[in-house]
Design a protein around this motif. Sequence first.
Motif, PDB file in Angstrom:
ATOM      1  N   SER A 106      16.869 108.667  85.040  1.00 56.47           N
ATOM      2  CA  SER A 106      16.482 107.573  85.945  1.00 56.47           C
ATOM      3  C   SER A 106      17.437 107.517  87.124  1.00 56.47           C
ATOM      4  N   LEU A 107      18.713 107.731  86.834  1.00 53.49           N
ATOM      5  CA  LEU A 107      19.702 107.666  87.908  1.00 53.49           C
ATOM      6  C   LEU A 107      19.469 108.777  88.923  1.00 53.49           C
ATOM      7  N   LEU A 108      18.791 109.837  88.479  1.00 54.53           N
ATOM      8  CA  LEU A 108      18.427 110.896  89.422  1.00 54.53           C
ATOM      9  C   LEU A 108      17.113 110.565  90.123  1.00 54.53           C
ATOM     10  N   GLN A 109      16.179 110.043  89.308  1.00 50.90           N
ATOM     11  CA  GLN A 109      14.829 109.820  89.817  1.00 50.90           C
ATOM     12  C   GLN A 109      14.798 108.704  90.862  1.00 50.90           C
TER      13      GLN A 109
ATOM     14  N   ILE B 190       9.419 115.203  90.444  1.00 49.15           N
ATOM     15  CA  ILE B 190       8.660 115.625  91.623  1.00 49.15           C
ATOM     16  C   ILE B 190       7.382 114.798  91.791  1.00 49.15           C
ATOM     17  N   PHE B 191       6.742 114.488  90.657  1.00 49.39           N
ATOM     18  CA  PHE B 191       5.472 113.766  90.748  1.00 49.39           C
ATOM     19  C   PHE B 191       5.629 112.405  91.454  1.00 49.39           C
ATOM     20  N   PRO B 192       6.605 111.564  91.045  1.00 48.26           N
ATOM     21  CA  PRO B 192       6.767 110.288  91.755  1.00 48.26           C
ATOM     22  C   PRO B 192       7.087 110.486  93.240  1.00 48.26           C
ATOM     23  N   LEU B 193       7.838 111.568  93.483  1.00 42.37           N
ATOM     24  CA  LEU B 193       8.199 111.866  94.876  1.00 42.37           C
ATOM     25  C   LEU B 193       6.938 112.161  95.698  1.00 42.37           C
TER      26      LEU B 193
ATOM     27  N   PRO C 121       7.541  98.851  96.793  1.00 44.36           N
ATOM     28  CA  PRO C 121       8.189  98.334  95.571  1.00 44.36           C
ATOM     29  C   PRO C 121       7.325  98.546  94.328  1.00 44.36           C
ATOM     30  N   GLY C 122       6.008  98.391  94.485  1.00 43.06           N
ATOM     31  CA  GLY C 122       5.100  98.634  93.362  1.00 43.06           C
ATOM     32  C   GLY C 122       5.076 100.102  92.968  1.00 43.06           C
ATOM     33  N   LEU C 123       5.213 100.982  93.968  1.00 42.69           N
ATOM     34  CA  LEU C 123       5.223 102.423  93.675  1.00 42.69           C
ATOM     35  C   LEU C 123       6.437 102.806  92.846  1.00 42.69           C
ATOM     36  N   VAL C 124       7.559 102.168  93.144  1.00 40.57           N
ATOM     37  CA  VAL C 124       8.780 102.452  92.371  1.00 40.57           C
ATOM     38  C   VAL C 124       8.540 102.099  90.910  1.00 40.57           C
ATOM     39  N   ILE C 125       7.933 100.935  90.694  1.00 40.33           N
ATOM     40  CA  ILE C 125       7.654 100.506  89.316  1.00 40.33           C
ATOM     41  C   ILE C 125       6.658 101.477  88.671  1.00 40.33           C
ATOM     42  N   PHE C 126       5.669 101.884  89.439  1.00 41.12           N
ATOM     43  CA  PHE C 126       4.675 102.829  88.909  1.00 41.12           C
ATOM     44  C   PHE C 126       5.365 104.137  88.493  1.00 41.12           C
ATOM     45  N   GLY C 127       6.284 104.591  89.330  1.00 41.72           N
ATOM     46  CA  GLY C 127       7.043 105.813  89.026  1.00 41.72           C
ATOM     47  C   GLY C 127       7.808 105.671  87.715  1.00 41.72           C
ATOM     48  N   ILE C 128       8.415 104.501  87.520  1.00 38.15           N
ATOM     49  CA  ILE C 128       9.175 104.286  86.272  1.00 38.15           C
ATOM     50  C   ILE C 128       8.218 104.273  85.083  1.00 38.15           C
ATOM     51  N   LEU C 129       7.057 103.652  85.273  1.00 41.97           N
ATOM     52  CA  LEU C 129       6.096 103.589  84.167  1.00 41.97           C
ATOM     53  C   LEU C 129       5.596 104.983  83.784  1.00 41.97           C
TER      54      LEU C 129
ATOM     55  N   LEU D  99      14.984 107.189  98.482  1.00 42.78           N
ATOM     56  CA  LEU D  99      15.206 107.976  99.706  1.00 42.78           C
ATOM     57  C   LEU D  99      13.871 108.377 100.340  1.00 42.78           C
ATOM     58  N   THR D 100      12.918 108.751  99.479  1.00 38.78           N
ATOM     59  CA  THR D 100      11.597 109.110 100.003  1.00 38.78           C
ATOM     60  C   THR D 100      10.987 107.913 100.711  1.00 38.78           C
ATOM     61  N   GLY D 101      11.130 106.737 100.077  1.00 38.88           N
ATOM     62  CA  GLY D 101      10.611 105.516 100.685  1.00 38.88           C
ATOM     63  C   GLY D 101      11.239 105.256 102.045  1.00 38.88           C
TER      64      GLY D 101
END
Lengths: 431, 308
Positions: free
Chosen positions: A282-285, A29-32, A230-238, A291-293
């Motif tokens: 990860s496959l869920l996240q 939820i947080f990355p979302l 794209p940077g946000l996706v990486i931030f989410g993974i981190l 999709l949010t993007g």
Amino acid sequence: MQHKMLYVLTISFFKSFYRNRVAFFFLLIFPLIFVGVFGIAFQFSDPLNSPIDIGIINNDEGVSNGVVILDPFQGKIVSAIRFSDRFISIIGNATYPNNTTKLFNVQEYNSSNLELAKSDLENRRILALVVIPNDFSIGFLAALRNIFADDPLLQNITKNWEGYPEPTFSTKIFIQGDQTLQQFSIASTALRQITEEFFSLGSSKVKGVTISTESELTTQGLTVFDYIFPGLVIFGILQTLSAITTLAMTDVESGLLRRIKITQASGSTYVASMILSQLILSLLQLPIMFLTGVMFGFPLSSRLWYGFVIAVILMFGITGIGFILAGIAKNSEAAIGLANIISVPMAFLAGSFFIVPNPELKWTAKLLGGNTIRVLDFLPATPAVRLMRTILLGQQSIKNSWFDLTLLSTLSGIYLIAGLMTYSKRHFQSQ
Amino acid sequence: MHKIYSNGIHAVKGLSLEVEQGEVFGLLGPNGAGKTTTMNMMIGLLKPTKGKITIFGKSIMNNGKEIKQKIGVAPQEFSFYSHLTVYENAKLFATLYDVKNCERRIDELFNLFELDEIRHQRSDQLSGGQKRRLNLTLALLHDPDLLILDEPAAGMDPQSRAVLWSSVKSLVRSENKTIVLATHLMEVADKLSDRIVIIDHGKDLVIDAPEELKRKFGHGETIQIHVKGDLASDEFSLIKAKVKEIWPDVKNSNHSLQIHTDDAIDDLSKLLELLKQHDLKQKIADISLRSETLEDVFIKLTGRKLRE
């Protein structure tokens, strides 16, 4: 074979995770929310609208050899001219759409100062370098001949285009810069438009010129959010680093690992199941983030699949770092603290939000066949951000990104192996 | 066996013991005595710095996988996944122990430890006693020959303890298990163990059956005299002085006096006579007689209480 043990452990980790509301919130939820906040803030914004520093090297030799030269900008015939001067003036006066802010701060370099210009480009004193070739004006004449080929008056004046280049002649303008920079994307897109308008004189015919950047650009119409995403996706993974570290430390501290170690399950089965459960998460996240993007206006394209692959490769590297921390930290609080200390600065240093200086290690060029590694490239997130941005924004093809892809995969592999070794040594060997 | 940790702590100092097959063997000692370290060496999680351990005739360090299948361990902590249900935890560990027909075994143990009704309840929602029983169940899923229990009664109320003891004893009888039990609770060690080793500061002080230990190191029985709560301290001192005239080694604590005796009947009648003679009867709340405990044995051996 321990595949059954691997399966039940993986499922157990996964169940433990999704039944833990706090962990669930932070990982999914947080990355979302994070992407959503940036999406709401920037989805309707225009691209940057402050002048971009660019350099121009003008090698144009002009035309003057007795040809009847039409100057369409002044509407008269001249005996000698350098069309590039007009071109540079147009670039210098260009403004952002619907406002008066200039697009560019132009710095001109002498032809002999190419090295200086490149050094300025490297050090980000300028963000794009336009190299005008010596036959620029000849190319423009070819364009004129194409545009007015059917005009009897101009045919007559120019004595049927005597001394003009063949209609097929084409000059080539080079635009150089760091493709990961959003300013470069904006600059190169705008320069392409200006050049095309210049050579077509407002008509639909663009002849006499080709524009060379390192690849095709599809950045027209992108918003600030598109550049940030794209940077946000990486931030989410981190952000999953602390979740992985927590997972790796929880069983150690609760005594569960001690119990598991005296079962028939091997250490590698246990660790592999943790990695697999993380992969499932990860496959869920990732689809949720993508999709949010897309919901907030990020262009939906097949390139998102490549972004997905990049994210999964990075996830293995981050998992490795998580295991390293769980292998060296005194307890889970220390490990999670370290994870937080590492993940946020890594996101910034990797350029998730804005570009940071990343000097080249020039000596690596000899070892890597001309490709160079930069200082911050040893963080797996750095090539991941670069890849994610260039590929998702269509600035570079997958084929041209093989070096960064190899670098990311290698780094992720190294971190994963180092993590597994550190963790196993600390928690699986009898002491 | 010796165990010296990397930080220099010498946790086990020359401990030597042999456990017979089919017996319940207690490791009794205060916290920090080296019981858990000893157990961790027995199950191969720690390497002895010096010495060796053989289980069913084989070295644990060289035959880890084979021996692990014969050992079940119920650690002191609740070692199961708290977000999984009771059944999910049992299923997980049955798979990790590679148990064939695990459903039948799970049912058996759930019945034995009264977990059947709560099999679909999440483990973090169980009571302390239920968690302790689940902890034990997980150690028994693969039907081990040797069961190692580390503080199995920690945090349990007397009623839950009674259920656990009865289950463990029934298990020993029906499945002929060998049990090694580490505890700092003398009551647990006394009630369950066939033999006990008393450990202190990493050393074995004595090994024997609980009754033998009490006989060898105790004084038979203890007469406890509790005075009334509102008694003035000079009156208590008077009683103590009179008692001391007959039993010079009388001990006192908190409104009570303890007389160790080998002839309780004779000493009790002497005491009653003494109280009557000095007109002290009305100052006494009660007089009781209790057998010597392992606590008394430990005090005798170390000069300290188990919990100190």
